[in-house]
Design an enzyme around this catalytic site. Structure first.
Site, short mmCIF file in Angstrom:
data_model
loop_
_atom_site.label_atom_id
_atom_site.label_comp_id
_atom_site.label_asym_id
_atom_site.label_seq_id
_atom_site.Cartn_x
_atom_site.Cartn_y
_atom_site.Cartn_z
N HIS A 93 -12.59 2.00 -7.76
CA HIS A 93 -12.49 2.39 -6.59
C HIS A 93 -13.83 3.21 -6.41
O HIS A 93 -14.48 4.06 -7.10
CB HIS A 93 -11.32 3.35 -6.34
CG HIS A 93 -10.67 3.42 -4.97
ND1 HIS A 93 -10.98 2.63 -4.20
CD2 HIS A 93 -9.62 4.41 -4.48
CE1 HIS A 93 -10.60 3.11 -2.98
NE2 HIS A 93 -9.70 4.04 -3.12
N ARG A 98 -6.26 1.73 -12.34
CA ARG A 98 -7.03 2.14 -11.23
C ARG A 98 -7.81 3.03 -11.76
O ARG A 98 -7.49 4.27 -12.22
CB ARG A 98 -6.37 2.40 -9.91
CG ARG A 98 -7.12 2.73 -8.73
CD ARG A 98 -6.40 2.80 -7.63
NE ARG A 98 -6.77 4.05 -6.68
CZ ARG A 98 -6.30 3.91 -5.49
NH1 ARG A 98 -5.37 3.17 -5.14
NH2 ARG A 98 -6.77 4.77 -4.62
N ASP A 145 0.38 10.69 1.97
CA ASP A 145 0.13 9.88 0.92
C ASP A 145 -0.30 10.79 -0.28
O ASP A 145 -1.24 10.82 -0.85
CB ASP A 145 -0.96 8.96 1.05
CG ASP A 145 -1.45 7.88 -0.06
OD1 ASP A 145 -0.40 7.69 -0.96
OD2 ASP A 145 -2.37 7.62 0.07
N ASN A 191 -4.39 11.42 -1.73
CA ASN A 191 -5.39 10.21 -1.35
C ASN A 191 -6.73 10.41 -1.73
O ASN A 191 -7.38 11.24 -1.64
CB ASN A 191 -5.17 10.10 0.17
CG ASN A 191 -5.67 8.95 0.75
OD1 ASN A 191 -6.97 8.81 1.09
ND2 ASN A 191 -5.03 7.78 1.22
N SER A 192 -7.31 9.07 -2.25
CA SER A 192 -8.58 9.29 -2.63
C SER A 192 -9.65 9.61 -1.57
O SER A 192 -10.83 9.71 -2.08
CB SER A 192 -8.84 7.71 -3.23
OG SER A 192 -8.08 7.62 -4.38
N ASP A 223 0.95 -0.59 -5.03
CA ASP A 223 0.47 0.68 -5.30
C ASP A 223 1.36 1.71 -5.86
O ASP A 223 2.09 2.35 -5.10
CB ASP A 223 -0.23 1.07 -3.93
CG ASP A 223 -1.04 2.46 -4.10
OD1 ASP A 223 -1.27 3.08 -5.23
OD2 ASP A 223 -1.48 3.02 -3.13
N SER A 232 0.85 -1.34 0.03
CA SER A 232 -0.11 -0.03 0.05
C SER A 232 0.92 1.29 0.08
O SER A 232 1.69 1.64 0.86
CB SER A 232 -0.87 -0.10 1.26
OG SER A 232 -1.41 1.25 1.57
N GLY A 233 0.56 2.26 -0.79
CA GLY A 233 1.12 3.43 -1.01
C GLY A 233 0.91 4.21 0.22
O GLY A 233 1.83 4.81 0.75
N LEU A 234 -0.28 4.11 0.69
CA LEU A 234 -0.62 4.91 2.16
C LEU A 234 0.27 4.26 3.16
O LEU A 234 0.76 4.96 4.15
CB LEU A 234 -2.06 4.66 2.20
CG LEU A 234 -2.35 5.22 3.90
CD1 LEU A 234 -2.19 6.56 3.88
CD2 LEU A 234 -4.08 4.99 3.92
N GLU A 271 -2.90 4.40 -10.83
CA GLU A 271 -4.21 5.43 -10.87
C GLU A 271 -4.26 6.49 -11.60
O GLU A 271 -3.19 7.14 -12.01
CB GLU A 271 -4.55 5.81 -9.44
CG GLU A 271 -3.77 6.54 -8.79
CD GLU A 271 -3.98 6.86 -7.26
OE1 GLU A 271 -4.73 7.94 -7.02
OE2 GLU A 271 -3.59 6.01 -6.64
N LYS A 275 -0.48 13.00 -6.86
CA LYS A 275 -1.88 12.63 -6.41
C LYS A 275 -2.17 13.04 -5.05
O LYS A 275 -1.19 13.26 -4.40
CB LYS A 275 -1.91 11.02 -6.65
CG LYS A 275 -0.98 10.31 -5.90
CD LYS A 275 -1.20 8.88 -5.18
CE LYS A 275 -2.08 9.23 -4.03
NZ LYS A 275 -2.49 7.83 -3.31
N ASP A 310 0.96 4.29 -7.34
CA ASP A 310 0.26 5.89 -7.47
C ASP A 310 -0.21 6.10 -8.95
O ASP A 310 -0.74 5.45 -9.60
CB ASP A 310 1.15 6.66 -6.80
CG ASP A 310 1.36 6.52 -5.14
OD1 ASP A 310 0.32 5.85 -4.64
OD2 ASP A 310 2.08 7.13 -4.59
#
Length: 198
Positions: free
Chosen positions: A152, A121, A20, A84-85, A47, A8-10, A76, A82, A49
């Site tokens: 997502h 993504r 992130d 965080n979503s 991930d 996970s990137g986070l 993504e 980016k 990104d």
């Protein structure tokens, strides 16, 4: 007992005390992936990104993470850097779909292992662009070479996923796998997603 792992990137960002928000370089990410992959025997999906900039930067980063042992990446369709979503996202955050498709093609042309996976993504639902945008982007990304699509959603229910799958199963790309990250709709039983074709 897991068959694969998600890097996970986070989680990578948080472990080094940064946001992130593409604040880690791809060499830092590759180094961390190497440590992880040295200690496990299952494949890992990273991930990736947004690919760390242009398609050219993405290709350089891909070579680094491949040498660190990852089995695939998830990239993504947002602009670099980016956000965080689950923070505020808008239509302005989305990458141009044609440019993003070229980035996917460049990544597929760069991979060394024929079994390496590039997962595209979709951030359409996250940014508020809706179903038709998600379907259009997914089709373009598959035609550019994506091995799978990740849809997502930040809703607390799975309605957007259900809606996407109802159309995807009727599309010409219906055999391309769809991946989800049920962070917010975790209470939906896994069986439901199996039943709808995720």
């Amino acid at each position: 007992g897991f068959k694969a792992g998600w890097i996970s990137g986070l989680s990578l960002s948080a472990s080094l005390g940064v946001r992130d928000n593409n604040e880690l370089s791809f060499t830092q990410v590759a180094d961390m992936c190497a440590y992880i992959n040295d200690r496990i025997s299952i494949p890992t999906l990273l991930d990736f990104d947004t690919g760390y900039g242009t398609y050219n930067t993405a290709r350089i980063a891909l070579r680094k993470v491949q040498s660190a042992g990852v089995a695939g990446i998830c990239i993504e369709d947002k602009k670099f850097p980016k956000t965080n979503s689950f923070l505020g996202n808008s239509l302005d955050d989305l990458a141009d779909p044609a440019e993003f498709a070229l980035k996917i093609k460049a990544l597929k042309d760069t991979q060394l292992d024929p079994n390496f996976c590039v997962v595209a993504r979709l951030e359409s639902f996250i940014a508020g662009a809706g179903l038709q945008d998600a379907l259009m982007r997914a089709s373009m990304y598959v035609e550019a070479g994506a091995d799978a699509i990740l849809v997502h959603s930040k809703r607390s229910d799975c309605k957007e996923i259900d809606l996407f799958m109802s159309y995807w199963k009727q599309s010409k790309h219906k055999d391309v796998p769809v991946v989800i990250v049920p962070t917010k709709y975790y209470s939906t039983p896994t069986r439901h997603f199996e039943d709808i074709g995720v």
